[in-house]
Design a protein around this motif. Structure first.
Motif, PDB file in Angstrom:
ATOM      1  N   ASP A  45      -8.401  12.287  -8.833  1.00 15.56           N
ATOM      2  CA  ASP A  45      -9.434  13.787  -8.684  1.00 15.56           C
ATOM      3  C   ASP A  45      -9.548  14.174  -7.344  1.00 15.56           C
ATOM      4  O   ASP A  45      -9.352  15.137  -6.966  1.00 15.56           O
ATOM      5  N   GLY A  46      -9.955  13.078  -6.605  1.00 13.57           N
ATOM      6  CA  GLY A  46     -10.534  13.027  -5.101  1.00 13.57           C
ATOM      7  C   GLY A  46      -9.627  12.812  -4.372  1.00 13.57           C
ATOM      8  O   GLY A  46      -9.776  13.153  -3.099  1.00 13.57           O
ATOM      9  N   GLN A  47      -8.375  12.645  -4.733  1.00 14.68           N
ATOM     10  CA  GLN A  47      -7.191  12.258  -3.526  1.00 14.68           C
ATOM     11  C   GLN A  47      -6.571  13.743  -3.150  1.00 14.68           C
ATOM     12  O   GLN A  47      -6.293  14.448  -4.035  1.00 14.68           O
ATOM     13  N   LEU A  72       5.248  14.138  -1.914  1.00 14.51           N
ATOM     14  CA  LEU A  72       5.598  12.566  -2.003  1.00 14.51           C
ATOM     15  C   LEU A  72       4.575  11.776  -1.074  1.00 14.51           C
ATOM     16  O   LEU A  72       4.180  10.618  -1.393  1.00 14.51           O
ATOM     17  N   GLU A  73       4.252  12.319  -0.042  1.00 19.08           N
ATOM     18  CA  GLU A  73       3.321  11.588   0.976  1.00 19.08           C
ATOM     19  C   GLU A  73       2.031  11.248  -0.008  1.00 19.08           C
ATOM     20  O   GLU A  73       1.413  10.357   0.395  1.00 19.08           O
ATOM     21  N   ASP A  74       1.372  12.437  -0.383  1.00 19.23           N
ATOM     22  CA  ASP A  74       0.268  12.242  -1.391  1.00 19.23           C
ATOM     23  C   ASP A  74       0.283  11.055  -2.474  1.00 19.23           C
ATOM     24  O   ASP A  74      -0.484  10.313  -2.739  1.00 19.23           O
ATOM     25  N   TRP A  78      -1.646   7.402  -2.709  1.00 15.46           N
ATOM     26  CA  TRP A  78      -2.319   7.074  -4.032  1.00 15.46           C
ATOM     27  C   TRP A  78      -1.732   5.660  -4.287  1.00 15.46           C
ATOM     28  O   TRP A  78      -2.832   4.792  -4.711  1.00 15.46           O
ATOM     29  N   ARG A  79      -0.481   5.378  -4.237  1.00 13.46           N
ATOM     30  CA  ARG A  79      -0.017   4.101  -4.590  1.00 13.46           C
ATOM     31  C   ARG A  79      -0.747   3.178  -3.479  1.00 13.46           C
ATOM     32  O   ARG A  79      -1.128   2.005  -4.009  1.00 13.46           O
ATOM     33  N   GLN A  80      -0.821   3.419  -2.378  1.00 15.92           N
ATOM     34  CA  GLN A  80      -1.535   2.602  -1.446  1.00 15.92           C
ATOM     35  C   GLN A  80      -3.010   2.196  -1.395  1.00 15.92           C
ATOM     36  O   GLN A  80      -3.785   1.718  -0.826  1.00 15.92           O
ATOM     37  N   ALA A  86      -5.457  -2.620  -6.660  1.00 11.80           N
ATOM     38  CA  ALA A  86      -6.347  -3.541  -7.500  1.00 11.80           C
ATOM     39  C   ALA A  86      -6.323  -3.285  -8.760  1.00 11.80           C
ATOM     40  O   ALA A  86      -6.096  -4.334  -9.648  1.00 11.80           O
ATOM     41  N   THR A  87      -6.691  -2.055  -9.257  1.00 18.16           N
ATOM     42  CA  THR A  87      -6.430  -1.776 -11.088  1.00 18.16           C
ATOM     43  C   THR A  87      -5.174  -2.179 -11.537  1.00 18.16           C
ATOM     44  O   THR A  87      -5.024  -2.516 -12.538  1.00 18.16           O
ATOM     45  N   ARG A  88      -4.185  -1.617 -10.814  1.00 17.36           N
ATOM     46  CA  ARG A  88      -2.619  -1.752 -11.113  1.00 17.36           C
ATOM     47  C   ARG A  88      -2.375  -3.184 -11.239  1.00 17.36           C
ATOM     48  O   ARG A  88      -1.781  -3.604 -12.144  1.00 17.36           O
ATOM     49  N   ASP A  89      -2.603  -4.133 -10.206  1.00 13.69           N
ATOM     50  CA  ASP A  89      -2.595  -5.760 -10.429  1.00 13.69           C
ATOM     51  C   ASP A  89      -3.355  -6.085 -11.570  1.00 13.69           C
ATOM     52  O   ASP A  89      -2.784  -6.976 -12.406  1.00 13.69           O
ATOM     53  N   HIS A  90      -4.425  -5.743 -11.756  1.00 16.59           N
ATOM     54  CA  HIS A  90      -5.326  -6.144 -13.004  1.00 16.59           C
ATOM     55  C   HIS A  90      -4.519  -5.926 -14.137  1.00 16.59           C
ATOM     56  O   HIS A  90      -4.416  -6.501 -15.159  1.00 16.59           O
TER      57      HIS A  90
END
Length: 139
Positions: A45-47, A72-74, A78-80, A86-90
């Protein structure tokens, strides 16, 4: 997201990130999931470029989250984002059996609410493209 809601409708074009996931179903696989999901929603929400999200999950653990982004840049930013990564990896190692991610450009958007009555919110039906129009010239 703890409460179901619709993302705000904004003027197209924009992008939809469609995240379909199958959760692991067991007590040992779920610690921290709800908290992490809430944290990711608040962080997104803050991105820059974030427009909102809609999410649902069934009793068998199949979930669908659609987040909306201005560019697409946004989405790349977000992906980076370090905490998101870290949450995605977890999630891969603890919460998910499988997921698919798709990115689509939204070129048209409209909605309807029962308070609007029965009028077609998309306008004149004659202006709508038909299946025949999409398949013309494919032979």
């Amino acid at each position: 997201m703890s409460q179901a809601s619709f993302a705000p409708r904004v003027q197209p074009p924009y992008y939809a990130v469609i995240f379909t996931s199958q959760r692991r179903m067991g007590e040992a696989d779920s610690p921290g999931y709800a908290e992490a999901a809430e944290r990711m929603a608040a962080l997104a929400d803050g991105q820059p470029g974030y427009l909102g999200a809609e999410s649902a999950r069934d009793a068998q653990g199949l979930g669908l989250t659609v987040s909306y982004w201005r560019s697409l840049e946004d989405i790349r930013a977000w992906r980076q984002h370090a905490e998101h990564a870290a949450t995605r990896d977890h999630g891969r190692s603890h919460w998910y059996r499988h997921y698919e991610l798709r990115i689509a450009k939204v070129e048209r958007s409209y909605g309807w609410d029962e308070a609007d009555g029965v009028a077609d919110p998309g306008g004149c039906a004659a202006a709508e493209p038909t299946i025949a129009a999409f398949s013309a010239g494919r032979d």
